[in-house]
Design a protein around this motif. Structure first.
Motif, PDB file in Angstrom:
ATOM      1  N   GLU A   1      96.494 -37.517  71.707  1.00 43.21           N
ATOM      2  CA  GLU A   1      96.351 -37.585  70.255  1.00 43.21           C
ATOM      3  C   GLU A   1      97.562 -38.299  69.682  1.00 43.21           C
ATOM      4  N   LYS A   2      97.354 -38.898  68.532  1.00 44.82           N
ATOM      5  CA  LYS A   2      98.429 -39.624  67.851  1.00 44.82           C
ATOM      6  C   LYS A   2      99.002 -38.743  66.750  1.00 44.82           C
ATOM      7  N   ILE A   3     100.317 -38.572  66.769  1.00 47.39           N
ATOM      8  CA  ILE A   3     101.038 -37.850  65.722  1.00 47.39           C
ATOM      9  C   ILE A   3     102.155 -38.762  65.254  1.00 47.39           C
ATOM     10  N   GLU A   4     102.055 -39.175  64.006  1.00 45.43           N
ATOM     11  CA  GLU A   4     103.032 -40.111  63.428  1.00 45.43           C
ATOM     12  C   GLU A   4     103.248 -41.330  64.323  1.00 45.43           C
ATOM     13  N   ASN A   5     102.154 -41.957  64.715  1.00 44.30           N
ATOM     14  CA  ASN A   5     102.165 -43.181  65.542  1.00 44.30           C
ATOM     15  C   ASN A   5     102.766 -42.985  66.930  1.00 44.30           C
ATOM     16  N   LYS A   6     102.855 -41.751  67.376  1.00 42.39           N
ATOM     17  CA  LYS A   6     103.359 -41.474  68.718  1.00 42.39           C
ATOM     18  C   LYS A   6     102.274 -40.755  69.505  1.00 42.39           C
TER      19      LYS A   6
END
Length: 142
Positions: free
Chosen positions: A125-130
């Motif tokens: 999953e992506k969290i703040e583009n990470k």
């Protein structure tokens, strides 16, 4: 001509066969080793730890992390496991009745989707583009 026809028939029979997965059991994230943590930091990858998923043969599951439990049903679609939430609650029971945290006790409308790779369940999953990964390994009982 007959051998060629027989060869083609056998070849297409094997190539069209659908892969079946036996996924029942307990899956867990492993504690990240220091060397792997260093490599992941250099490659900007992060991994969740402390997650357990129990996949039952009756198409039910229980998902646990450090703060919550999720119960529901599962199904397999192609090479992916889909977990559909029926009930979500905090492990600390007093938080389940708190208005402040009520949004976190509601089930998502979309399932959690994991790729099935041998004895692993993998989700990104992506969290703040990470990118943050869950890599759960099947617990092999001895």
């Amino acid at each position: 001509m007959k051998p060629l026809f027989l060869f083609l028939f056998i070849l297409t029979s094997f190539s069209c066969s659908k892969k079946t997965y036996v996924i029942y059991g307990k899956y867990e994230t492993s504690k990240e080793k220091t060397f792997n943590r260093l490599l992941n930091n250099l490659s900007f990858k992060s991994y969740y730890v402390g997650i357990e998923i129990m996949i039952n043969s009756d198409s039910s599951f229980e998902y646990k992390n450090c703060s919550q439990k999720i119960n529901g049903s599962w199904k397999i679609s192609n090479d992916s496991l889909q977990l559909f939430c029926n009930k979500r609650k905090f492990i600390i029971d007093s938080l389940n009745n708190s208005i402040k945290y009520s949004q976190w006790t509601k089930c998502d409308s979309l399932p959690l989707v994991y790729k099935i790779k041998r004895n692993h369940l993998i989700r990104e999953e992506k969290i703040e583009n990470k990118s943050v990964f869950e890599n759960l390994k099947k617990n092999q009982l001895k």
